[in-house]
Design an enzyme around this catalytic site. Structure first.
Site, PDB file in Angstrom:
ATOM      1  N   GLU A   5     -30.481  41.537 -10.100  1.00 47.40           N
ATOM      2  CA  GLU A   5     -30.196  40.146  -9.734  1.00 47.40           C
ATOM      3  C   GLU A   5     -28.908  39.614 -10.356  1.00 47.40           C
ATOM      4  O   GLU A   5     -28.816  38.462 -10.754  1.00 47.40           O
ATOM      5  CB  GLU A   5     -31.376  39.236 -10.130  1.00 47.40           C
ATOM      6  CG  GLU A   5     -32.705  39.657  -9.561  1.00 47.40           C
ATOM      7  CD  GLU A   5     -32.660  39.908  -8.056  1.00 47.40           C
ATOM      8  OE1 GLU A   5     -31.883  39.225  -7.366  1.00 47.40           O
ATOM      9  OE2 GLU A   5     -33.393  40.768  -7.573  1.00 47.40           O
ATOM     10  N   GLY A   6     -27.903  40.456 -10.418  1.00 49.00           N
ATOM     11  CA  GLY A   6     -26.602  40.012 -10.901  1.00 49.00           C
ATOM     12  C   GLY A   6     -26.326  40.489 -12.314  1.00 49.00           C
ATOM     13  O   GLY A   6     -27.087  40.218 -13.234  1.00 49.00           O
TER      14      GLY A   6
END
Length: 626
Positions: free
Chosen positions: A471-472
């Site tokens: 997620e990043g």
């Protein structure tokens, strides 16, 4: 009751006062007893259905078998099927939803706490993170029909959900995605499930993208609708969001018996999270042609997808799910760190090795002592405790803000929204980095045994390592924090956060035992503020963001120091509500606070120095010089 449950109860009830949420209309039917019942149920399911199989799903990875039609089918251990069934039957997939659609109307604070048991028991067996996020997105941005047909079946556990963003050539650079969506026939806008398109493209790293745990999988897919010239619109403005079910359904949500043109191309095999299928999916390659009319190439190829929200606003819609997933990954990282910490603590209490050092040196004739009696082992355990329990406090604090945003007064809800904007990059990234360090220390406490599969800590480290990119990455989160979040709305979110920190500082400075820490946090907060201004002094993004990651590290350390100082204020004897705090809890919080301020908060100065100086050492390194 487990020691972790005791910690959770302390944070929920003694610190965050979860029961006060029952004064809100939405949660009025709940009580401390119903909250405890939810925690008891999840703790039991995690203990019985998840924890015993954590090693099994690491070694018995998802595999594929080829079907007669040439397609690939994923095979998972029976334990995974049983765990999913138990979780779905518990009602936790719809825990936060309205009563009238089968939900519990449970505060997110309690939901997050209850789900933490599954993260600690077996992180990659899965407990519906993406399914819930997928369904929640549809409840906000979907049509009434999309909610009824897709979201409600996800909340029931009958169907599951994914998020399909990354592509092999694009990674985190979503503006470069190449998946196309073409209107499907002249009547495409009249489909009751939403404007109907045909999608063609490839998606990579899709967790739970293929399995047989549920009868259908609801993919949320980012794709670009070509402009009038037939070419994809450059950048993120052309990105739209689509529901692409694995199996086609009618307007009543019934399976039609026809497979959508979504094909599994293969599985990715990662160092950790091995129990979760991680897939490469091909959309619209013609593996499963859908009908013979209306397809943009005339042969039925193209996966059928239904537009969510407005065309060109896909990324805005998807961020609703991505932000939930980021907080979820922060909790996953926290619980993997916590699992390693508890394993190391248990090992240290029972492993005899070495003898005490006296003025005469070591006496080999004396019995061995347990390794927890050695100062350096205590150092490693204290570091783990400070990272993991501090991260848990931060994640639960964020969960409490979500409840405030949902049910507070308009002013309180707006403050909670802004605070979450600033804290979310930290809540995702700080635990991912520092709980990995906790897992590394857990291996070290085990000595040579830590590197073997005789003990679980090596698996916890491998599972944890993925959270730094889930997620990043840190870089992405750091750019978001320094480039956008601390500056949005004129820096109001940063000001609100500073005000809350200062309120804790004012309380702590009245306590002789905490006054030194309070002053240290005040100075650290000033340093962060000064570095933020200095980074943007020239308004040159290249200079300002060159050291965004050190900024994130320093900012995160300041936030965690605040968490510990606030907890320390809570456990002191002269706190009017501290009578219920046990001496052991008080000593644990105060020692962890002292450790964090003496050993960790002191690290921020060199990080912030390069930020404030807009140091371009890294940015200007010539490629040929590497």
């Amino acid at each position: 009751m487990s020691s972790y449950r005791n910690t959770l109860d302390f944070l929920l009830h003694d610190w965050l006062h979860a029961e006060t949420l029952t004064q809100r209309q939405r949660y009025a039917e709940h009580s401390r007893e119903t909250f405890d019942a939810v925690l008891d149920t999840c703790e039991r399911i995690a203990r019985e259905k998840y924890a015993p199989f954590n090693r099994l799903i690491d070694t018995d990875e998802p595999r594929t078998v080829t079907e007669p039609d040439g397609s690939l089918r994923v095979v998972l251990p029976q334990a995974t099927h049983e765990a999913h069934r138990a979780y779905a039957e518990s009602g936790m997939l719809s825990a936060a939803q309205d009563h009238d659609i089968g939900g519990m109307q449970l505060p997110y604070l309690v939901e997050a706490a209850a789900n933490s048991f599954f993260g600690m028991a077996s992180i990659s067996m899965g407990s519906g993170l993406l399914t819930v996020g997928n369904a929640n997105l549809l409840m906000v941005h979907g049509t009434e029909k999309q909610k009824q047909v897709f979201a409600l079946k996800e909340f029931s556990g009958q169907w599951s959900g994914t998020m399909c963003l990354s592509e092999p050539q694009a990674g985190s650079s979503l503006s470069d995605i190449a998946t196309k969506a073409i209107p499907d026939g002249a009547d495409f806008a009249q489909d009751p499930l939403g404007p109907r398109y045909r999608l063609r493209g490839n998606k990579m790293w899709i967790s739970a993208g293929e399995h047989e745990l549920t009868e259908n999988i609801v993919h949320l897919v980012l794709a670009k609708i070509p402009g009038p010239d037939g070419k994809p619109v450059p950048g993120v403005k052309g990105i739209s969001l689509f529901i692409v079910p694995k199996k086609l359904v009618n307007a009543e949500g019934e399976l039609t018996g026809e497979r959508n043109d979504v094909a599994l191309a293969g599985l990715n095999h990662k160092c950790g999270w091995r129990g979760t299928t991680n897939t490469l999916l091909n959309f619209g390659e013609g593996k499963f042609p859908v009908g013979q009319a209306g397809g943009y190439d005339g042969n039925g190829a193209g996966a059928v997808g239904y537009l969510v929200g407005q065309a060109g606003e896909g990324l805005r819609c998807m961020f609703h799910m991505m932000n939930e997933a980021r907080i979820g990954i922060g909790m996953a990282a926290t619980m993997l760190g916590m699992a390693g910490y508890h394993a190391a603590l248990d090992y240290a209490k029972n492993r005899p090795q070495g003898r005490p050092i006296t003025g005469a040196g070591k006496d080999a004739s004396q019995p061995q002592i347990r390794i927890i009696e050695h100062a350096d082992v205590k150092r490693m355990l204290l570091a783990q405790k400070s990272y993991c329990e501090g991260s848990l406090a931060l994640l639960l604090y964020c969960a409490r803000l979500v409840d405030e945003q949902r049910t507070g007064t308009p002013e309180a809800a707006d403050e909670a929204r802004l605070l979450l904007e600033v804290l979310t990059p930290i809540a995702k990234s700080w635990p991912s980095e520092w709980c990995l360090e906790a897992n590394s220390l857990a291996i070290q406490v085990h000595g040579g045994y830590g590197y073997t599969r005789d003990f679980p800590v090596e698996q916890y480290w491998r599972d944890q390592r993925l959270n730094m990119i889930h997620e990043g990455t840190h870089g992405v989160q750091a750019l978001d924090l320094l480039g956008r979040k601390v500056r949005m709305e004129g820096g109001r979110g940063l000001s609100l956060l500073a005000a809350r920190m200062n309120a804790t500082i004012e309380r702590a400075i009245q306590q002789p035992e905490l006054a030194e820490h309070a002053n240290a946090l005040a100075q650290a907060l000033q340093q962060v503020g000064a570095a933020t201004k200095a980074a943007w002094a020239t308004e040159n993004p290249t200079e300002a963001l060159a050291n965004a990651v050190p900024y994130l590290q320093a900012f995160g350390h300041v936030v965690l120091a605040w968490m510990w100082l606030d907890l320390a204020c809570r456990v002191l004897p002269d706190d009017t509500t501290a009578a219920a705090i046990t001496p052991e809890r008080r000593a644990g919080v105060l020692h962890a606070t002292r450790y964090f301020f003496h050993y960790e908060l002191t690290k921020i100065k060199p990080w912030l120095q390069v930020v404030a100086a807009r140091d371009l050492t890294c940015a200007t390194m010539p490629e040929a010089a590497f």
